[in-house]
Design a protein around this motif. Structure first.
Motif, PDB file in Angstrom:
ATOM      1  N   GLU A   1     -14.730   1.133  -4.457  1.00  0.00           N
ATOM      2  CA  GLU A   1     -13.839   1.379  -3.340  1.00  0.00           C
ATOM      3  C   GLU A   1     -14.445   0.926  -2.020  1.00  0.00           C
ATOM      4  O   GLU A   1     -13.758   0.395  -1.154  1.00  0.00           O
ATOM      5  CB  GLU A   1     -13.517   2.881  -3.277  1.00  0.00           C
ATOM      6  CG  GLU A   1     -12.889   3.438  -4.535  1.00  0.00           C
ATOM      7  CD  GLU A   1     -12.682   4.946  -4.456  1.00  0.00           C
ATOM      8  OE1 GLU A   1     -13.035   5.537  -3.424  1.00  0.00           O
ATOM      9  OE2 GLU A   1     -12.174   5.522  -5.419  1.00  0.00           O
ATOM     10  N   HIS A   2     -15.742   1.136  -1.891  1.00  0.00           N
ATOM     11  CA  HIS A   2     -16.391   0.835  -0.622  1.00  0.00           C
ATOM     12  C   HIS A   2     -16.310  -0.654  -0.277  1.00  0.00           C
ATOM     13  O   HIS A   2     -16.182  -1.014   0.893  1.00  0.00           O
ATOM     14  CB  HIS A   2     -17.859   1.278  -0.660  1.00  0.00           C
ATOM     15  CG  HIS A   2     -18.557   1.099   0.644  1.00  0.00           C
ATOM     16  ND1 HIS A   2     -18.287   1.888   1.748  1.00  0.00           N
ATOM     17  CD2 HIS A   2     -19.488   0.191   1.052  1.00  0.00           C
ATOM     18  CE1 HIS A   2     -19.032   1.478   2.766  1.00  0.00           C
ATOM     19  NE2 HIS A   2     -19.764   0.459   2.369  1.00  0.00           N
TER      20      HIS A   2
ATOM     21  N   ILE B   1      -3.187   0.121  -4.020  1.00  0.00           N
ATOM     22  CA  ILE B   1      -3.086  -1.124  -3.273  1.00  0.00           C
ATOM     23  C   ILE B   1      -2.829  -2.268  -4.243  1.00  0.00           C
ATOM     24  O   ILE B   1      -3.537  -2.418  -5.235  1.00  0.00           O
ATOM     25  CB  ILE B   1      -4.383  -1.410  -2.501  1.00  0.00           C
ATOM     26  CG1 ILE B   1      -4.754  -0.203  -1.633  1.00  0.00           C
ATOM     27  CG2 ILE B   1      -4.247  -2.650  -1.625  1.00  0.00           C
ATOM     28  CD1 ILE B   1      -6.226  -0.081  -1.407  1.00  0.00           C
ATOM     29  N   GLY B   2      -1.828  -3.059  -3.969  1.00  0.00           N
ATOM     30  CA  GLY B   2      -1.531  -4.187  -4.833  1.00  0.00           C
ATOM     31  C   GLY B   2      -0.280  -4.901  -4.371  1.00  0.00           C
ATOM     32  O   GLY B   2       0.542  -4.347  -3.640  1.00  0.00           O
ATOM     33  N   LYS B   3      -0.131  -6.126  -4.790  1.00  0.00           N
ATOM     34  CA  LYS B   3       1.000  -6.935  -4.338  1.00  0.00           C
ATOM     35  C   LYS B   3       2.328  -6.303  -4.731  1.00  0.00           C
ATOM     36  O   LYS B   3       2.630  -6.102  -5.904  1.00  0.00           O
ATOM     37  CB  LYS B   3       0.889  -8.342  -4.916  1.00  0.00           C
ATOM     38  CG  LYS B   3       1.850  -9.335  -4.289  1.00  0.00           C
ATOM     39  CD  LYS B   3       1.529 -10.749  -4.730  1.00  0.00           C
ATOM     40  CE  LYS B   3       2.408 -11.750  -4.009  1.00  0.00           C
ATOM     41  NZ  LYS B   3       2.090 -13.144  -4.378  1.00  0.00           N
ATOM     42  N   GLY B   4       3.131  -5.957  -3.723  1.00  0.00           N
ATOM     43  CA  GLY B   4       4.467  -5.420  -3.955  1.00  0.00           C
ATOM     44  C   GLY B   4       4.507  -3.995  -4.472  1.00  0.00           C
ATOM     45  O   GLY B   4       5.595  -3.489  -4.775  1.00  0.00           O
ATOM     46  N   ILE B   5       3.360  -3.303  -4.539  1.00  0.00           N
ATOM     47  CA  ILE B   5       3.322  -1.970  -5.129  1.00  0.00           C
ATOM     48  C   ILE B   5       4.157  -0.956  -4.342  1.00  0.00           C
ATOM     49  O   ILE B   5       4.698   0.001  -4.897  1.00  0.00           O
ATOM     50  CB  ILE B   5       1.862  -1.473  -5.255  1.00  0.00           C
ATOM     51  CG1 ILE B   5       1.783  -0.161  -6.022  1.00  0.00           C
ATOM     52  CG2 ILE B   5       1.214  -1.303  -3.894  1.00  0.00           C
ATOM     53  CD1 ILE B   5       2.207  -0.257  -7.448  1.00  0.00           C
TER      54      ILE B   5
ATOM     55  N   PHE C   1      -5.910  -1.370  -6.738  1.00  0.00           N
ATOM     56  CA  PHE C   1      -7.110  -0.664  -6.333  1.00  0.00           C
ATOM     57  C   PHE C   1      -6.730   0.778  -6.052  1.00  0.00           C
ATOM     58  O   PHE C   1      -5.832   1.041  -5.266  1.00  0.00           O
ATOM     59  CB  PHE C   1      -7.698  -1.292  -5.075  1.00  0.00           C
ATOM     60  CG  PHE C   1      -8.119  -2.724  -5.276  1.00  0.00           C
ATOM     61  CD1 PHE C   1      -9.378  -3.028  -5.746  1.00  0.00           C
ATOM     62  CD2 PHE C   1      -7.241  -3.751  -5.015  1.00  0.00           C
ATOM     63  CE1 PHE C   1      -9.766  -4.340  -5.952  1.00  0.00           C
ATOM     64  CE2 PHE C   1      -7.616  -5.070  -5.213  1.00  0.00           C
ATOM     65  CZ  PHE C   1      -8.875  -5.362  -5.684  1.00  0.00           C
ATOM     66  N   VAL C   2      -7.412   1.692  -6.692  1.00  0.00           N
ATOM     67  CA  VAL C   2      -7.121   3.107  -6.517  1.00  0.00           C
ATOM     68  C   VAL C   2      -8.253   3.733  -5.714  1.00  0.00           C
ATOM     69  O   VAL C   2      -9.383   3.803  -6.185  1.00  0.00           O
ATOM     70  CB  VAL C   2      -6.996   3.822  -7.881  1.00  0.00           C
ATOM     71  CG1 VAL C   2      -6.626   5.283  -7.677  1.00  0.00           C
ATOM     72  CG2 VAL C   2      -5.961   3.123  -8.745  1.00  0.00           C
ATOM     73  N   LEU C   3      -7.960   4.167  -4.496  1.00  0.00           N
ATOM     74  CA  LEU C   3      -8.969   4.816  -3.668  1.00  0.00           C
ATOM     75  C   LEU C   3      -8.885   6.322  -3.871  1.00  0.00           C
ATOM     76  O   LEU C   3      -7.987   6.981  -3.376  1.00  0.00           O
ATOM     77  CB  LEU C   3      -8.745   4.476  -2.188  1.00  0.00           C
ATOM     78  CG  LEU C   3      -8.872   3.012  -1.782  1.00  0.00           C
ATOM     79  CD1 LEU C   3      -8.757   2.863  -0.276  1.00  0.00           C
ATOM     80  CD2 LEU C   3     -10.191   2.431  -2.244  1.00  0.00           C
TER      81      LEU C   3
ATOM     82  N   VAL D   1       0.834  -1.200   0.000  1.00  0.00           N
ATOM     83  CA  VAL D   1       0.000   0.000   0.000  1.00  0.00           C
ATOM     84  C   VAL D   1       0.868   1.249   0.000  1.00  0.00           C
ATOM     85  O   VAL D   1       1.835   1.352   0.758  1.00  0.00           O
ATOM     86  CB  VAL D   1      -0.920   0.051   1.241  1.00  0.00           C
ATOM     87  CG1 VAL D   1      -1.840   1.269   1.166  1.00  0.00           C
ATOM     88  CG2 VAL D   1      -1.729  -1.216   1.372  1.00  0.00           C
ATOM     89  N   LEU D   2       0.509   2.195  -0.863  1.00  0.00           N
ATOM     90  CA  LEU D   2       1.217   3.475  -0.838  1.00  0.00           C
ATOM     91  C   LEU D   2       0.266   4.620  -1.168  1.00  0.00           C
ATOM     92  O   LEU D   2      -0.761   4.435  -1.805  1.00  0.00           O
ATOM     93  CB  LEU D   2       2.417   3.474  -1.784  1.00  0.00           C
ATOM     94  CG  LEU D   2       2.245   3.121  -3.264  1.00  0.00           C
ATOM     95  CD1 LEU D   2       1.693   4.296  -4.052  1.00  0.00           C
ATOM     96  CD2 LEU D   2       3.590   2.707  -3.854  1.00  0.00           C
TER      97      LEU D   2
END
Length: 286
Positions: free
Chosen positions: A94-95, A28-32, A51-53, A14-15
């Motif tokens: 997102e929810h 959000i994503g594996k190793g991002i 996933f872009v929040l 997560v970043l």
């Protein structure tokens, strides 16, 4: 080339970043987030797997939720959302990610404290949403490989409601309300007729599905044809079931805040009579 500029890496998966319009987003994503530093660029074309929040409120909620979550748990949740996306073949908002993450973390905390997780609507959920339940079973089985606790069967029902929410775009509290309504109606039937319904029987499955379709018709305002002569006959021949059907209809009206057409009492009476008759026949043969 469109790209996201890294603001801060929260962990390997997560970043926080900034898009081309200088809007803050969470990726959000594996190793991002692995080895990412401030101002590093992430190409937009790679974000299709993430996933872009973008919603500010969902961002803040998610930041609070994942503050103390371990990476294995977080990744299993992210993978679970991917399972949902692939199975329902549609966009997952997102929810759904935030709500499911919050639910799983809460479930883990309760289990670690030795608190029982009981799902009073499990049987109804399994019948009402069989496809969603199948996906939820896959998710819970997958997550139990990585979580610090073992999610019990009741969690499949809870996750199934999240899946249904993602599919229909319906708020989870509304879905819970309908599931609880069906459960309450079943309890009233058992109490009034002095019976115990077999949750695994086809009679039970058929009846719960009838209740579901009745609720859907009420919510959509769909009117069914009213067979007047049949209503009079049922009222005379099966007064107990006919009166019970009206009691159930009044509860539906109070819960759903919508009128229920009189014709529904006819079909409900028929189902109640058949249900009771089949139970009586089985009890005689056993």
């Amino acid at each position: 080339m469109d790209a996201f500029s890294v603001i801060k890496s929260l962990n390997n998966n997560v970043l926080i970043a900034e898009d081309m319009n200088q809007n803050e987003v969470i990726l959000i994503g594996k190793g991002i987030g692995f080895a990412k530093k401030k101002r590093d660029l992430i190409e937009s074309k790679t974000v299709e797997k993430l996933f872009v929040l973008r919603d500010r409120e969902e961002q803040e909620n998610y930041k609070k939720i994942i503050d103390n979550i371990d990476e294995k748990t977080l990744q299993s949740i992210v993978d679970s959302i991917e399972i949902i996306k692939k199975r329902i073949n549609t966009f997952t908002d997102e929810h759904t990610l935030v709500a499911l993450t919050d639910h799983i973390i809460f479930a883990i905390a309760r289990l670690q404290q030795g608190l029982e997780i009981r799902n009073p609507f499990l049987a109804e959920t399994k019948v009402l949403y069989p496809f969603e339940y199948e996906i939820a079973s896959e998710i819970v089985e997958y997550m139990n490989q990585f979580l610090p606790v073992h999610l019990p069967e009741g969690e499949i029902g809870f996750v199934a409601l999240h899946v249904h929410s993602a599919m229909e775009g319906t708020a989870l509290n509304e879905i819970n309300r309908y599931s609880q309504l069906v459960s309450n109606l079943i309890k009233i039937i058992e109490d009034q007729l002095y019976i115990t319904l077999d949750r695994d029987s086809m009679d039970y499955v058929r009846f719960v599905r009838h209740l579901r379709y009745t609720i859907e018709r009420v919510l959509n305002g769909d009117k069914v044809e009213e067979p007047r002569k049949m209503a009079d006959l049922l009222k005379e021949e099966y007064p107990v079931f006919y009166n019970l059907s009206w009691k159930l209809i009044k509860i539906m009206q109070q819960t759903l805040k919508k009128p229920v057409y009189d014709a529904e009492s006819v079909y409900l009476t028929i189902h109640l009579q058949r249900l009771h008759e089949n139970i009586q026949l089985k009890s005689k043969t056993n």
